[in-house]
Design an enzyme around this catalytic site. Sequence first.
Site, mmCIF file in Angstrom:
data_model
loop_
_atom_site.group_PDB
_atom_site.id
_atom_site.type_symbol
_atom_site.label_atom_id
_atom_site.label_comp_id
_atom_site.label_asym_id
_atom_site.label_seq_id
_atom_site.Cartn_x
_atom_site.Cartn_y
_atom_site.Cartn_z
ATOM 1 N N HIS A 263 8.465 4.153 9.342
ATOM 2 C CA HIS A 263 7.074 4.400 9.373
ATOM 3 C C HIS A 263 6.868 5.764 9.135
ATOM 4 C CE1 HIS A 263 6.100 0.188 10.451
ATOM 5 N NE2 HIS A 263 6.982 0.389 11.416
ATOM 6 N N ASN B 121 0.819 -1.110 0.049
ATOM 7 C CA ASN B 121 -0.178 -0.123 -0.010
ATOM 8 C C ASN B 121 1.034 1.270 -0.007
ATOM 9 O OD1 ASN B 121 -2.429 -1.265 -0.141
ATOM 10 N ND2 ASN B 121 -2.332 -1.890 2.075
ATOM 11 N N ARG C 132 -1.402 5.071 17.132
ATOM 12 C CA ARG C 132 -2.500 4.467 16.173
ATOM 13 C C ARG C 132 -3.076 3.302 17.099
ATOM 14 N NH1 ARG C 132 -0.768 4.121 10.287
ATOM 15 N NH2 ARG C 132 -3.176 3.998 10.211
#
Length: 152
Positions: free
Chosen positions: A100, A11, A107
Site C-alpha cells: 500500500h 483506482n 487511516r
Amino acid sequence: MVAVHVLNGPNLNLLGTREPGTYGSVTLAGVEERLKARAAAAGVELTFSQTNFEGELVTRVQQAGLAGAGIIINAGAYTHTSVALRDAIKGTEALAIEVHVSNVHAREEFRHHSYMAPVCVGVICGFGVASYDLAFDAIVPLLQKRAAKTAA
C-alpha cells in the site's frame, strides 16, 4: 529466470492525481518505469498491470501463482473486502507481498483489516510509491531461494 507480477487493483490508475496529499504525485506509469529499471538490473522478468475489476485481478493472481511467479499486489479497496483474492493467493500457493502506498493503519478503521495479509509473506505500507521498491527488493531473494531449492 525469476518472474515478478505487480498487480494493481481499483483506482490505482488514478495514482498521481487522486488525493495527492495521501498518495503523492507519482503516477502508476512512473511506478512501472521504476520497477522495470530495477527488474532489468536484477535480471528479473517483470509483468505490471492494473484493473478495476475484482474477477480480473483474481484471474491475474491465479495465473501468476500457478506459473510460479512472485506477486506484488496492491489490491486497493479489495484488500479490505475480497475473500476471493485471499483464496486465489492461498489456492495457488503464490509467494505474494501486499503493498500500500499510504499507511492504512493510520487511516479509517475499515482499512485496518486485510483479508490477504494472512496468506502473504509480508505487508509493506506507508512509504509512498517506495513501498513497491521495498516489496521488489524483498521478493526477489525469496524467489531466488525457492528456485535454488527446486533446482537442487
